[in-house]
Design a protein around this motif. Structure first.
Motif, PDB file in Angstrom:
ATOM      1  N   PHE A 289      -1.894  -0.609  -7.595  1.00 20.34           N
ATOM      2  CA  PHE A 289      -0.555  -0.794  -7.153  1.00 20.34           C
ATOM      3  C   PHE A 289       0.093   0.202  -7.529  1.00 20.34           C
ATOM      4  O   PHE A 289       0.793   0.325  -8.386  1.00 20.34           O
ATOM      5  CB  PHE A 289       0.156  -2.096  -6.384  1.00 20.34           C
ATOM      6  CG  PHE A 289      -1.134  -2.393  -5.524  1.00 20.34           C
ATOM      7  CD1 PHE A 289      -0.493  -2.158  -3.816  1.00 20.34           C
ATOM      8  CD2 PHE A 289      -2.154  -3.411  -5.806  1.00 20.34           C
ATOM      9  CE1 PHE A 289      -1.325  -2.864  -3.341  1.00 20.34           C
ATOM     10  CE2 PHE A 289      -2.610  -3.725  -4.680  1.00 20.34           C
ATOM     11  CZ  PHE A 289      -2.569  -3.225  -3.515  1.00 20.34           C
ATOM     12  N   SER A 290       0.385   1.461  -7.220  1.00 13.52           N
ATOM     13  CA  SER A 290       1.534   2.783  -7.821  1.00 13.52           C
ATOM     14  C   SER A 290       2.724   2.072  -8.271  1.00 13.52           C
ATOM     15  O   SER A 290       2.977   2.605  -9.158  1.00 13.52           O
ATOM     16  CB  SER A 290       2.043   3.972  -6.747  1.00 13.52           C
ATOM     17  OG  SER A 290       1.897   3.638  -5.292  1.00 13.52           O
ATOM     18  N   MET A 291       3.741   1.352  -7.443  1.00 14.68           N
ATOM     19  CA  MET A 291       4.654   0.712  -8.563  1.00 14.68           C
ATOM     20  C   MET A 291       4.997  -0.047  -8.883  1.00 14.68           C
ATOM     21  O   MET A 291       5.609  -1.034  -9.392  1.00 14.68           O
ATOM     22  CB  MET A 291       5.383   1.366  -7.447  1.00 14.68           C
ATOM     23  CG  MET A 291       5.955   2.140  -5.923  1.00 14.68           C
ATOM     24  SD  MET A 291       6.443   3.439  -7.278  1.00 14.68           S
ATOM     25  CE  MET A 291       5.386   4.808  -6.797  1.00 14.68           C
TER      26      MET A 291
ATOM     27  N   ASN B 220       1.000  -1.221  -0.338  1.00 15.13           N
ATOM     28  CA  ASN B 220      -0.194   0.189  -0.323  1.00 15.13           C
ATOM     29  C   ASN B 220       0.568   0.990  -0.120  1.00 15.13           C
ATOM     30  O   ASN B 220       1.837   1.076   0.611  1.00 15.13           O
ATOM     31  CB  ASN B 220      -0.877  -0.120   1.612  1.00 15.13           C
ATOM     32  CG  ASN B 220      -2.459  -0.370   1.231  1.00 15.13           C
ATOM     33  OD1 ASN B 220      -2.627  -1.275  -0.209  1.00 15.13           O
ATOM     34  ND2 ASN B 220      -3.562  -1.141   2.674  1.00 15.13           N
ATOM     35  N   HIS B 221       0.670   2.482  -0.616  1.00 17.29           N
ATOM     36  CA  HIS B 221       0.560   3.663  -0.058  1.00 17.29           C
ATOM     37  C   HIS B 221       1.351   4.273   0.998  1.00 17.29           C
ATOM     38  O   HIS B 221       1.120   4.002   1.693  1.00 17.29           O
ATOM     39  CB  HIS B 221      -0.307   4.907  -1.151  1.00 17.29           C
ATOM     40  CG  HIS B 221       0.679   6.024  -1.232  1.00 17.29           C
ATOM     41  ND1 HIS B 221       0.768   7.007  -0.654  1.00 17.29           N
ATOM     42  CD2 HIS B 221       1.414   6.272  -2.961  1.00 17.29           C
ATOM     43  CE1 HIS B 221       1.220   7.622  -1.643  1.00 17.29           C
ATOM     44  NE2 HIS B 221       2.040   7.567  -2.452  1.00 17.29           N
ATOM     45  N   ALA B 222       2.555   4.739   0.862  1.00 17.95           N
ATOM     46  CA  ALA B 222       2.711   4.984   1.885  1.00 17.95           C
ATOM     47  C   ALA B 222       2.093   6.150   3.436  1.00 17.95           C
ATOM     48  O   ALA B 222       1.831   5.902   4.211  1.00 17.95           O
ATOM     49  CB  ALA B 222       4.350   5.728   1.945  1.00 17.95           C
TER      50      ALA B 222
ATOM     51  N   ALA C  17      -6.034   5.637  -6.762  1.00 22.86           N
ATOM     52  CA  ALA C  17      -5.061   6.605  -6.806  1.00 22.86           C
ATOM     53  C   ALA C  17      -4.952   6.830  -8.534  1.00 22.86           C
ATOM     54  O   ALA C  17      -5.256   7.249  -9.742  1.00 22.86           O
ATOM     55  CB  ALA C  17      -4.107   7.022  -5.824  1.00 22.86           C
ATOM     56  N   HIS C  18      -4.893   5.739  -8.743  1.00 24.86           N
ATOM     57  CA  HIS C  18      -3.969   5.212 -10.397  1.00 24.86           C
ATOM     58  C   HIS C  18      -5.362   4.208 -10.843  1.00 24.86           C
ATOM     59  O   HIS C  18      -4.981   4.059 -12.304  1.00 24.86           O
ATOM     60  CB  HIS C  18      -3.338   4.217 -10.174  1.00 24.86           C
ATOM     61  CG  HIS C  18      -2.011   4.744  -9.419  1.00 24.86           C
ATOM     62  ND1 HIS C  18      -1.054   5.687 -10.553  1.00 24.86           N
ATOM     63  CD2 HIS C  18      -1.612   5.109  -7.907  1.00 24.86           C
ATOM     64  CE1 HIS C  18      -0.343   6.185  -9.558  1.00 24.86           C
ATOM     65  NE2 HIS C  18      -0.581   6.050  -8.363  1.00 24.86           N
ATOM     66  N   GLY C  19      -6.596   3.916 -10.473  1.00 24.03           N
ATOM     67  CA  GLY C  19      -7.530   4.053 -10.884  1.00 24.03           C
ATOM     68  C   GLY C  19      -8.571   4.357 -11.331  1.00 24.03           C
ATOM     69  O   GLY C  19      -9.371   4.079 -12.922  1.00 24.03           O
TER      70      GLY C  19
ATOM     71  N   GLY D   2      -4.832  14.108  -9.308  1.00 25.92           N
ATOM     72  CA  GLY D   2      -3.456  14.369  -9.502  1.00 25.92           C
ATOM     73  C   GLY D   2      -3.119  13.442 -10.499  1.00 25.92           C
ATOM     74  O   GLY D   2      -1.787  13.731 -11.290  1.00 25.92           O
ATOM     75  N   LYS D   3      -3.472  12.606 -10.424  1.00 30.74           N
ATOM     76  CA  LYS D   3      -2.870  11.341 -12.263  1.00 30.74           C
ATOM     77  C   LYS D   3      -4.353  11.269 -13.007  1.00 30.74           C
ATOM     78  O   LYS D   3      -3.367  12.416 -13.670  1.00 30.74           O
ATOM     79  CB  LYS D   3      -2.813  10.168 -10.921  1.00 30.74           C
ATOM     80  CG  LYS D   3      -1.731  10.252  -9.952  1.00 30.74           C
ATOM     81  CD  LYS D   3      -1.541   9.919  -9.280  1.00 30.74           C
ATOM     82  CE  LYS D   3      -0.169   9.837  -8.249  1.00 30.74           C
ATOM     83  NZ  LYS D   3      -0.854   9.324  -6.191  1.00 30.74           N
ATOM     84  N   ALA D   4      -4.287  10.523 -13.139  1.00 29.71           N
ATOM     85  CA  ALA D   4      -5.707  10.656 -14.072  1.00 29.71           C
ATOM     86  C   ALA D   4      -5.919  11.691 -14.777  1.00 29.71           C
ATOM     87  O   ALA D   4      -6.158  12.183 -15.774  1.00 29.71           O
ATOM     88  CB  ALA D   4      -6.360   8.948 -14.323  1.00 29.71           C
TER      89      ALA D   4
HETATM   90  C1  LIG Z   1       0.096   9.830  -5.355  1.00 28.68           C
HETATM   91  C2  LIG Z   1      -0.789   8.977  -4.774  1.00 28.68           C
HETATM   92  C3  LIG Z   1      -1.121   9.412  -3.282  1.00 28.68           C
HETATM   93  C4  LIG Z   1      -0.971  10.702  -2.409  1.00 28.68           C
HETATM   94  O1  LIG Z   1      -1.807  11.671  -3.610  1.00 28.68           O
HETATM   95  P1  LIG Z   1      -1.162  13.292  -3.699  1.00 28.68           P
HETATM   96  O2  LIG Z   1      -2.439  13.462  -4.034  1.00 28.68           O
HETATM   97  O3  LIG Z   1      -0.034  12.945  -4.404  1.00 28.68           O
HETATM   98  O4  LIG Z   1      -0.925  13.134  -2.357  1.00 28.68           O
HETATM   99  C5  LIG Z   1      -1.717   8.411  -2.611  1.00 28.68           C
HETATM  100  N1  LIG Z   1      -1.918   7.024  -2.660  1.00 28.68           N
HETATM  101  C6  LIG Z   1      -1.818   6.158  -4.086  1.00 28.68           C
HETATM  102  C7  LIG Z   1      -1.486   5.326  -4.028  1.00 28.68           C
HETATM  103  C8  LIG Z   1      -1.390   7.160  -4.670  1.00 28.68           C
HETATM  104  O5  LIG Z   1      -0.595   6.780  -5.721  1.00 28.68           O
END
Ligand SMILES: *Cc1c(COP(=O)(O)O)cnc(C)c1O
Length: 394
Positions: free
Chosen positions: A181-183, A135-137, A209-211, A241-243
């Motif tokens: 998963f982000s990475m 999971n994300h940090a 975040a990535h879906g 901030g992604k898609a």
């Molecule tokens: C980028 C990301 C976050 C953090 O989002 P920010 O808007 O960049 O702070 C949280 N969870 C996941 C899975 C992410 O990839």
């Protein structure tokens, strides 16, 4: 007197990390066009951004931002509950709730703030939070801040999640996973996690975040793609901030939950609302992301094209059907060497190293966007073949 100089200790830790070849460099990037960046004066084809739908520079978003800045000014001037909640925020929250099939959504300035805020609001000492190891940090930090017990299970292992939940004490329990998963780019076993959470009486939260924008009908995300609703995944978080090419994040769910969250999420209550113009730009992004299915189709075609090419070259691809296509190289040093060779050839593919990923799992995290074309992918594949050959083979 403590005798420990905390700044000197931090500086020493950074120096030690740099000696291990794991230091990170802050580089100032100049913008080129939707697929290029300019780094140190050189124009590079960019395979490291999370702008999956190619919306970050879209004229409709830029126009919405300018128009709203003209009307509302730049800053929100205060926290939402004071006087920072403006019409663009309200409209965006409504649009996000509608898109994800939920009653209401609550905006946060960043995904990091959203995760920390929602987990700290829901969990406390005596509770238990069970999380995927990858999971994300910000999810890990959210559980730590909440003061609950944090238990992590091996990646994507639903049975292990169930065992961890069974070990929780009598308090509240949450099961939390990234959707994508982000990475690694793989998708969580969401249906399995949902039945596990139901059976163990835990509340399921998905960080999409990535879906969002990429998966599911109209890009509504991994939860919708898995056929799950708000009763099965009561806590949905996703970022803008992604898609969506903007910035910020939201938590969506039932009305009562979101109303209460707005009262208790400290990163919402005690933080200035995001700029209204940014919300207006995100609203424009949501509308394009929902409507323009061709962006997802093109992305999927590019992903398939890349995977076919990489497989033919025996590159160490991880199993992923999302725009995150990591090549697992293992050692940090070799990963950096390949990334550097690619950069010399005109490509930005950033090396991801520990502690972002586990030791021995360094990788090139290649990301594709709808703004790329097949020719871009072919060029990357040729450059990869050469860079890998020059650095010890595939
Ligand atoms: C980028 C990301 C976050 C953090 O989002 P920010 O808007 O960049 O702070 C949280 N969870 C996941 C899975 C992410 O990839």
């Amino acid at each position: 007197m403590s005798g420990v100089d905390v700044i000197a200790r931090l500086v020493a830790a950074a120096e030690s990390r740099a000696r291990d070849g794991l230091g990170r460099r802050l580089r100032t990037i100049a913008n080129g066009d939707p697929t290029h960046v300019i780094v140190d004066g050189r124009r590079l084809l960019n395979f490291s951004s999370n702008d999956y739908l190619g919306l970050a520079g879209h004229p409709a978003l830029v126009a919405a931002l300018k128009q709203a800045a003209g009307e509302h000014g730049v800053g929100a001037t205060a926290a939402s509950l004071v006087c920072g909640h403006r019409r663009p925020h309200a409209e965006l929250e409504e649009a996000l709730a509608d898109w994800t099939g939920r009653d209401r959504a609550l905006l946060f300035s960043t995904g990091y703030a959203a995760n920390v805020g929602v987990m700290q609001a829901l969990l406390a000492a005596g509770d238990c939070c069970v999380q995927d190891r990858l999971n994300h940090a910000s999810l890990i930090d959210g559980a730590r801040l909440a003061g609950c017990a944090l238990r992590r299970y091996p990646h994507a292992d639903v049975e292990a999640a169930r065992r961890q939940l069974a070990l929780c004490e009598d308090g509240g329990a949450m099961l939390v996973s990234d959707g994508v998963f982000s990475m690694d780019g793989d998708i969580a076993p969401l249906a399995g996690l949902a039945s596990c959470a139901a059976e163990m009486e835990a509340t399921l939260m998905v960080d999409d975040a990535h879906g969002l924008g990429v998966l599911g009908a109209e890009g509504a995300g991994s939860v919708v793609e898995a056929g799950l609703d708000a009763s099965q995944v009561p806590v949905l978080m996703a970022t803008l901030g992604k898609a969506l090419g903007t910035a910020g994040a939201f938590v969506a769910g039932d009305g009562d939950f979101i109303t209460a969250l707005a009262q208790f999420a400290r990163s919402h209550v005690y933080s200035t609302a995001p700029p209204p113009a940014l919300a207006a730009a995100a609203l424009a992004a949501v509308s394009i992301a929902r409507r323009e299915q061709w962006r997802r189709e093109r992305l999927a075609a590019l992903v398939e094209h890349f995977r076919n090419g990489a497989q033919a070259m025996d590159l160490p691809l991880l199993p992923s059907r999302t725009p995150i296509q990591p090549l697992l190289l293992g050692g940090a040093e070799r990963t950096v060497a390949v990334s550097t060779a690619l950069e010399r050839d005109g490509f930005l593919v950033v090396a991801i190293r520990p502690p972002t990923v586990p030791a021995g799992r360094a990788r090139l995290r290649i990301t594709l966007t709808a703004a790329h074309d097949f020719g871009d992918v072919d060029k990357l594949l040729r450059a990869l073949a050469k860079a890998m050959r020059d650095n010890g083979g595939p």
